[in-house]
Motif scaffolding. Structure first.
Motif, mmCIF file in Angstrom:
data_model
loop_
_atom_site.group_PDB
_atom_site.id
_atom_site.type_symbol
_atom_site.label_atom_id
_atom_site.label_comp_id
_atom_site.label_asym_id
_atom_site.label_seq_id
_atom_site.Cartn_x
_atom_site.Cartn_y
_atom_site.Cartn_z
ATOM 1 N N UNK A 60 0.819 -1.204 0.000
ATOM 2 C CA UNK A 60 0.000 0.000 0.000
ATOM 3 C C UNK A 60 0.854 1.255 0.000
ATOM 4 N N UNK A 61 2.177 1.088 -0.220
ATOM 5 C CA UNK A 61 3.028 2.292 -0.242
ATOM 6 C C UNK A 61 2.754 3.121 -1.499
ATOM 7 N N UNK A 62 2.215 2.481 -2.533
ATOM 8 C CA UNK A 62 1.915 3.186 -3.781
ATOM 9 C C UNK A 62 0.433 3.137 -4.095
ATOM 10 N N UNK A 63 0.016 4.055 -4.975
ATOM 11 C CA UNK A 63 -1.430 4.219 -5.207
ATOM 12 C C UNK A 63 -2.060 3.056 -5.970
ATOM 13 N N UNK A 64 -1.227 2.212 -6.591
ATOM 14 C CA UNK A 64 -1.783 1.112 -7.395
ATOM 15 C C UNK A 64 -2.466 0.057 -6.527
ATOM 16 N N UNK A 70 -6.302 2.961 2.470
ATOM 17 C CA UNK A 70 -6.513 2.661 3.898
ATOM 18 C C UNK A 70 -5.472 3.408 4.741
ATOM 19 N N UNK A 71 -4.182 3.317 4.348
ATOM 20 C CA UNK A 71 -3.147 4.021 5.115
ATOM 21 C C UNK A 71 -3.426 5.514 5.155
ATOM 22 N N UNK A 72 -3.899 6.033 4.012
ATOM 23 C CA UNK A 72 -4.162 7.466 3.907
ATOM 24 C C UNK A 72 -5.288 7.916 4.822
ATOM 25 N N UNK A 73 -6.116 6.983 5.247
ATOM 26 C CA UNK A 73 -7.166 7.335 6.213
ATOM 27 C C UNK A 73 -6.548 7.634 7.580
ATOM 28 N N UNK A 74 -5.358 7.031 7.817
ATOM 29 C CA UNK A 74 -4.721 7.202 9.130
ATOM 30 C C UNK A 74 -3.630 8.260 9.115
ATOM 31 N N UNK A 75 -2.813 8.226 8.068
ATOM 32 C CA UNK A 75 -1.667 9.145 8.023
ATOM 33 C C UNK A 75 -1.538 9.715 6.611
ATOM 34 N N UNK A 76 -0.804 10.807 6.512
ATOM 35 C CA UNK A 76 -0.632 11.425 5.197
ATOM 36 C C UNK A 76 0.495 10.701 4.458
ATOM 37 N N UNK A 77 0.098 9.804 3.566
ATOM 38 C CA UNK A 77 1.102 8.989 2.865
ATOM 39 C C UNK A 77 1.985 9.840 1.954
ATOM 40 N N UNK A 78 1.452 10.976 1.519
ATOM 41 C CA UNK A 78 2.226 11.864 0.656
ATOM 42 C C UNK A 78 3.456 12.409 1.364
ATOM 43 N N UNK A 497 -12.369 9.587 8.689
ATOM 44 C CA UNK A 497 -11.925 10.978 8.569
ATOM 45 C C UNK A 497 -10.418 11.025 8.336
ATOM 46 N N UNK A 498 -10.000 11.160 7.085
ATOM 47 C CA UNK A 498 -8.551 11.198 6.809
ATOM 48 C C UNK A 498 -7.894 12.430 7.430
ATOM 49 N N UNK A 499 -6.597 12.364 7.661
ATOM 50 C CA UNK A 499 -5.916 13.524 8.260
ATOM 51 C C UNK A 499 -5.826 14.654 7.242
ATOM 52 N N UNK A 500 -5.747 15.882 7.742
ATOM 53 C CA UNK A 500 -5.572 17.025 6.839
ATOM 54 C C UNK A 500 -4.445 17.899 7.367
ATOM 55 N N UNK A 501 -3.954 18.760 6.500
ATOM 56 C CA UNK A 501 -2.904 19.686 6.945
ATOM 57 C C UNK A 501 -3.472 20.595 8.024
ATOM 58 N N UNK A 502 -2.592 21.076 8.888
ATOM 59 C CA UNK A 502 -3.036 21.950 9.958
ATOM 60 C C UNK A 502 -3.765 23.174 9.413
ATOM 61 N N UNK A 503 -4.806 23.594 10.076
ATOM 62 C CA UNK A 503 -5.535 24.785 9.653
ATOM 63 C C UNK A 503 -6.689 24.478 8.719
ATOM 64 N N UNK A 504 -6.698 23.265 8.117
ATOM 65 C CA UNK A 504 -7.799 22.907 7.225
ATOM 66 C C UNK A 504 -8.799 22.040 7.975
#
Ligand SMILES: Cc1cc2nc3c(=O)[nH]c(=O)nc-3n(C[C@H](O)[C@H](O)[C@H](O)COP(=O)(O)OP(=O)(O)OC[C@H]3O[C@@H](n4cnc5c(N)ncnc54)[C@H](O)[C@@H]3O)c2cc1C
Length: 512
Positions: A60-64, A70-78, A497-504
């Motif tokens: 799941x490290x890549x978008x394919x 699923x990971x992106x729901x917990x942490x910002x994979x980007x 609820x996926x994480x978002x950058x601070x302030x958003x």
């Protein structure tokens, strides 16, 4: 008023369950016996080096691959930099021959055909299977228990084109499949793709994910990765108590009502989840009063991943040109313990991650598998001097072997650290010191174990003792599923609820 959930164990499964429950408004408290989160997904500092135990690749490290979502729901994979290795591993024999197991299936095919032309037919079948599996994905939004007929049909439809491959390879272990090759070095390479007794389809899927560049290594290593999930859990408002070993799960009239810690303190909750070791959950925390038939059968005769003698070395030099993962023969077999003798050494050269060692220096690690945890446990408890001496003996043997294969090791040796099955049991409580729970073998398959125990309400299991085959994405999903099941039990939608950058502002998505 929102209900309270107690989670036993702050490994990746417990953290995942905690995050998803917090997203759904539950009050959550994790009780973890160690003083850090992450469980076996861990690293530790020793001198100038960061010893990394766990993550070799993260599915799941890549978008394919839909695990990315699923990971992106917990942490910002980007925000994580992943390394996609060119080689999965390099396997050598005693005559200096080697096979490079490339992660790209086409390069792998070329390499194998060059090194073992006599096996052309089987090589092409093998690499075709990998290419074919690279389009397989398991988009799992819903816990299996909640899947309706439509979901099951969709799943079956998804998997239908691959049924032929599963039929052909599911019932073969790595070591049995290896017998189809005539070339001895290729046989060795296939046997050791993963655990020799594991179903070869698992290894093929792993290679397929790597071919897709969706099973990379996160720079920073295991603990940094685990801390990202732990930090999300805290940001969501979850509580975590360290140095808090749970001794008993409290029950009343067939319902779990809370826990009792080793210090005697009791904590009550509406639900209890155990994301800790399965055996001690069932037979110690619950005194064997509740079980389910599949789990009981598993404890009686299902094979587990072995435990490890894990040797980490800090070497004050670089290893340019050497592969990151190497299986090479020892000059003389090494007796690890009275039941375990090895002829090859599996080495990781962590030069792909600059965060683990000072510039110009390198962390090396060696994983030696053993099922003889009682030997190490007994030595640790009853003969500490002998225990230390045995660790030293193994470290010396490893250094000697590396000196022979790589040269210039002893003169640059700056750090040595040895963990044994007793270390695994001490820090994680995992049954038999196993490093990854249940093996997925041809006999057992990959079917998950039910997460409820018969006769006990308000209680769930998650983690590698119900998610067969273990692994980070699998236990992430297991924690998510259990959170979903609790929401379902309470008749409320499951929200992510996926994480978002601070302030958003965070945006929630209702799953069902
Ligand atoms: C050497 C190694 C290499 C691996 N490589 C990979 C890889 O490359 N990719 C991959 O995806 N996976 C890999 N894995 C597997 C993966 O790390 C595990 O399957 C996964 O992390 C297990 O998570 P878990 O939360 O289910 O269990 P654990 O990590 O075991 O967490 C359970 C937690 O419960 C706590 N606990 C136990 N008993 C109690 C108690 N009584 N009271 C309170 N707390 C308790 C423990 O301290 C622990 O923190 C590897 C594992 C190892 C060890």
């Amino acid at each position: 008023m929102k209900k309270k959930v107690i989670i036993i164990g702050g490994g990746m499964a417990g953290l995942s369950a905690g995050c998803y429950l917090r997203m759904n408004g539950y009050e959550t408290e994790i009780f973890e016996m160690h003083n850090v989160p992450g469980g076996v997904c861990t690293s530790w500092r020793k001198g100038d080096y960061m010893v990394d135990l766990c993550v070799h690749w993260l599915v799941g490290s890549g978008k394919a691959n839909s695990f990315y979502n699923r990971w992106n729901e917990l942490i910002d994979m980007g925000n994580i930099r992943f390394v996609d290795h060119e080689e999965y591993a390099r396997v050598e024999d005693e005559n200096g021959n080697f096979i490079r197991l490339f992660t790209n299936a086409n390069r792998l095919e070329e390499e194998l055909l060059e090194k073992a032309p006599e096996d052309e037919v089987e090589i092409r079948r093998f690499t075709n299977a990998i290419r074919r599996l690279s389009t397989l994905d398991f988009p799992s939004e819903k816990a299996e228990e909640l899947a309706n007929l439509w979901d099951r049909m969709k799943m079956a439809w998804n998997i239908l084109p691959y049924m032929g491959l599963f039929g052909r390879y599911m019932r073969l272990s790595n070591k049995d499949y290896a017998q189809r090759f005539k070339n001895p070095l290729l046989r060795k390479a296939v046997t050791n793709l993963f655990e020799p007794d594991m179903t070869v389809i698992f290894s093929m899927m792993t290679l397929a994910w790597m071919h897709n560049k969706t099973a990379g290594y996160p720079i920073g290593g295991s603990m940094r990765f685990a801390l990202k999930v732990a930090s999300r859990y805290r940001r969501l408002g979850g509580k975590i108590h360290f140095d808090s070993r749970v001794e008993k799960i409290l029950t009343e009239n067939g319902k779990a009502t809370g826990i009792q810690l080793a210090d005697g303190n009791r904590h009550l909750a509406d639900y209890v989840i155990s994301a800790a070791d399965g055996y001690s959950t069932v037979y110690k925390m619950l005194d064997g009063r509740y079980n389910n038939p599949e789990l009981q059968k598993a404890f009686e005769n299902r094979p587990t991943f072995p435990s490890l003698v894990f040797v980490a070395l800090g070497i004050g030099r670089a290893f340019e040109g050497e592969p990151h993962s190497l299986l090479f023969p020892l000059c003389t077999p090494l007796m690890v313990d009275p039941e375990t003798t090895i002829k090859d050494l599996y080495l990781r050269i962590h030069h792909f991650d600059p965060t683990l060692a000072p510039e110009g220096k390198t962390l090396l690690s060696v994983m030696i598998e053993t099922y003889n945890y009682p030997f190490w446990q007994k030595l640790h408890e009853e003969a500490p001097d002998q225990y230390r001496a045995e660790k030293q003996r193994i470290a010396d043997s490893v250094v000697h072997a590396l000196e022979h294969r790589l040269g210039d090791i002893s003169a640059h040796l700056e750090m040595v650290d040895v963990a044994t099955p007793a270390t695994f049991i001490h820090y994680t409580n995992n049954w038999k010191g196993s490093f990854e729970g249940w093996l997925a073998t041809p006999e057992t398959g990959m079917q998950q174990i039910p997460r409820k125990l018969d006769g006990l309400e308000n209680f769930y299991l998650c983690g590698q003792w119900v998610a067969v085959g273990g692994g980070l994405p699998t236990v992430l999903l297991s924690g998510r599923d259990v959170a979903q099941l609790i929401c379902h039990e309470d008749g409320q939608p499951f929200v992510v609820t996926p994480p978002v950058e601070e302030g958003k502002h965070e945006k929630s998505k209702i799953i069902h």
